[in-house]
Design an enzyme around this catalytic site. Structure first.
Site, PDB file in Angstrom:
ATOM      1  N   SER A  94       0.784  -1.423   0.462  1.00 38.62           N
ATOM      2  CA  SER A  94      -0.275  -0.264  -0.062  1.00 38.62           C
ATOM      3  C   SER A  94       0.695   1.183  -0.036  1.00 38.62           C
ATOM      4  CB  SER A  94      -0.952   0.258   1.405  1.00 38.62           C
ATOM      5  OG  SER A  94      -0.191  -0.003   2.084  1.00 38.62           O
ATOM      6  N   ASP A 137       3.493   2.068  17.428  1.00 35.00           N
ATOM      7  CA  ASP A 137       2.082   1.482  16.969  1.00 35.00           C
ATOM      8  C   ASP A 137       1.676   1.890  16.202  1.00 35.00           C
ATOM      9  OD1 ASP A 137       0.601  -0.885  18.429  1.00 35.00           O
ATOM     10  OD2 ASP A 137      -0.417   0.654  18.970  1.00 35.00           O
ATOM     11  N   GLY A 138       0.824   1.061  15.423  1.00 33.52           N
ATOM     12  CA  GLY A 138      -0.598   2.292  14.321  1.00 33.52           C
ATOM     13  C   GLY A 138      -1.007   2.602  15.432  1.00 33.52           C
ATOM     14  N   ASP A 158      -5.004  -1.349   8.669  1.00 35.74           N
ATOM     15  CA  ASP A 158      -5.091  -2.940   7.905  1.00 35.74           C
ATOM     16  C   ASP A 158      -4.082  -4.042   8.497  1.00 35.74           C
ATOM     17  OD1 ASP A 158      -4.179  -4.751   6.195  1.00 35.74           O
ATOM     18  OD2 ASP A 158      -3.218  -4.154   4.823  1.00 35.74           O
TER      19      ASP A 158
END
Length: 275
Positions: A94, A137-138, A158
């Site tokens: 992506s 961390d997302g 995602d």
């Protein structure tokens, strides 16, 4: 942090996620004002389909491998970008697809926690001033990196779904961004092994008060086996105008090219929350 996407790069789930992602980013670029994309689980950015990991899984052959000859219809733009990025030798993740669609004034923010994939991502985009790469961390990044200075853009979530509770974290992440950045387009990918978790996720999104949410789902076999990835979906909030119609065309084309005629295969575009 054990998940490595190289084993699955270019599979049918990537094809669904990335074909819809390309359309969304194209839609953002139709307006002159700059936009930003935040990719919360960015991975390595691109993947060698000749690597041991990719050969071991071989999933790309039943995914992007079946789409590379497409030159017309709703999958043509995505297929062309994959070819331009080197497929079938190399598959763009992506970040690579989004970067290819950025204008000089647009920005991409990539977040990746895995140390090796973060290092690969930094090396890949080091010379591009439009792209920034964070090792964090997302889920934490959703609070730290929103709202955007541009006041418009896309948040792509995602997660790898390797830990329990990922659906709950995904629903909470959508709510966090909606509270902080009301106008953001959000796109959240999720697996469909059997129907109950996806239905519970949709119910949680609706119950949270989120508005204007649409789910685009594709399954290649009846989703009744909790040990197998039978399908996947992309839930989009604040979708650009025309998304639902475009998603129907994309999903129908994907089923036609990737489906093997197994019992129960199909697709659906469902409005999860009204505008």
């Amino acid at each position: 942090m054990n998940y490595r996407h190289a084993f699955h790069a270019g599979n049918f789930a990537d094809c669904l996620k990335h074909s819809l992602l390309v359309w969304i980013v194209r839609a953002l670029g139709r307006k002159p004002a700059p936009f930003r994309v935040l990719d919360t689980h960015a991975g390595a950015g691109a993947y060698d389909l000749g690597s041991e990991a990719a050969r071991r899984g071989g999933e790309w052959q039943a995914g992007i491998g079946r789409l590379l000859g497409v030159t017309e219809g709703p999958l043509a733009d995505y297929a062309a970008l994959a070819r331009d990025s080197g497929a079938p030798a190399r598959y763009p993740g992506s970040p690579e697809l989004v970067r290819a669609l950025l204008r000089p004034e647009d920005r991409l923010v990539c977040v990746e926690l895995h140390p090796e994939e973060h290092a690969a991502l930094r090396a890949r985009f080091r010379a591009d001033p439009r792209v920034s790469v964070h090792r964090r961390d997302g889920w934490e990044a959703l609070r730290a990196l929103t709202p955007f200075p541009e006041r418009r853009g896309l948040v792509l979530m995602d997660p790898p779904f390797e830990r329990p509770g990922e659906f709950e974290r995904l629903a909470e992440g959508l709510s966090v961004v909606a509270r902080r950045f009301r106008g953001a387009v959000q796109a959240a990918w999720y697996p469909i092994k059997h129907r109950a978790p996806a239905r519970a996720f949709h119910a949680a999104v609706e119950a949270s008060g989120l508005r204007d949410a649409v789910a685009a789902e594709l399954w290649l076999r009846e989703p009744t086996d909790p040990a197998r990835l039978n399908g996947c979906g992309l839930l989009v909030t604040n979708p650009p105008w025309g998304f639902e119609a475009e998603a129907r065309g994309v999903l129908a084309a994907l089923e036609g090219r990737l489906g093997a005629g197994e019992a129960g295969q199909g697709w659906a575009v469902t409005r999860v929350a009204e505008e």
